[in-house]
Write a protein that holds these residues in place. Structure first.
Motif, short mmCIF file in Angstrom:
data_model
loop_
_atom_site.label_atom_id
_atom_site.label_comp_id
_atom_site.label_asym_id
_atom_site.label_seq_id
_atom_site.Cartn_x
_atom_site.Cartn_y
_atom_site.Cartn_z
N ASP A 49 -10.24 -9.33 -4.59
CA ASP A 49 -11.06 -7.96 -4.51
C ASP A 49 -12.67 -8.73 -4.53
N GLY A 109 -4.66 2.43 3.32
CA GLY A 109 -5.32 1.32 3.88
C GLY A 109 -5.92 0.31 2.94
N TYR A 110 -5.69 0.67 1.60
CA TYR A 110 -5.95 -0.36 0.52
C TYR A 110 -4.92 -0.56 -0.33
N ARG A 113 -10.28 -2.32 -5.29
CA ARG A 113 -9.03 -2.15 -4.24
C ARG A 113 -9.04 -3.27 -3.22
N THR A 149 -8.77 -4.63 0.68
CA THR A 149 -8.70 -4.28 2.14
C THR A 149 -7.73 -5.20 3.05
N THR A 181 -8.72 -7.06 5.42
CA THR A 181 -9.41 -8.19 5.58
C THR A 181 -9.51 -9.02 4.38
N GLU A 182 -9.75 -8.25 3.10
CA GLU A 182 -9.79 -9.17 1.82
C GLU A 182 -8.56 -10.10 1.74
N ASP A 223 0.82 -1.11 -0.09
CA ASP A 223 0.10 0.16 0.11
C ASP A 223 0.98 1.19 -0.05
#
Length: 108
Positions: A80, A43-44, A86, A88, A90-91, A38
């Motif tokens: 994604d 944050g992505y 984008r 995250t 979590t992803e 990143d």
């Protein structure tokens, strides 16, 4: 200290279980990798940031740009999950096993 933390501190009860130090290190390493990719710090991970990160490794593993782009597209399609362009944290975490397989198979 409660019993759960005591158990973590004094060892593992099951094979493959992480103790507290290993758990903290895992999350720190995961976040550090995400943060490294990143580049703009929003944050992505976007497609360009992913490409830039992997381009740095391209020469090391002798991949062509076309191979690299194909792998990034494949990875993005898997990771994604909400299709917003984008990734995250979590992803990234949820799909990390897929990324690891991709890295092992293609040596990214």
């Amino acid at each position: 200290m409660n019993r759960y933390l005591e158990k973590l501190n004094y060892g593992k009860e099951k094979p493959g279980e992480l103790n507290e130090d290993e758990f903290v290190k895992f999350w720190a390493d995961l976040y550090a990798l995400f943060d490294k990719i990143d580049k703009n710090g929003d944050g992505y991970i976007n497609f360009i940031e992913c490409c830039q990160y992997l381009l740095e490794r391209k020469m090391k593993h002798q991949l062509s740009k076309n191979d690299l782009m194909a792998e990034v597209k494949k990875f993005f399609n898997k990771v994604d999950t909400d299709r917003n362009g984008r990734i995250t944290l979590t992803e990234f975490f949820v799909k990390l096993p897929d990324l690891e397989l991709q890295i092992i198979n293609k040596k990214l």
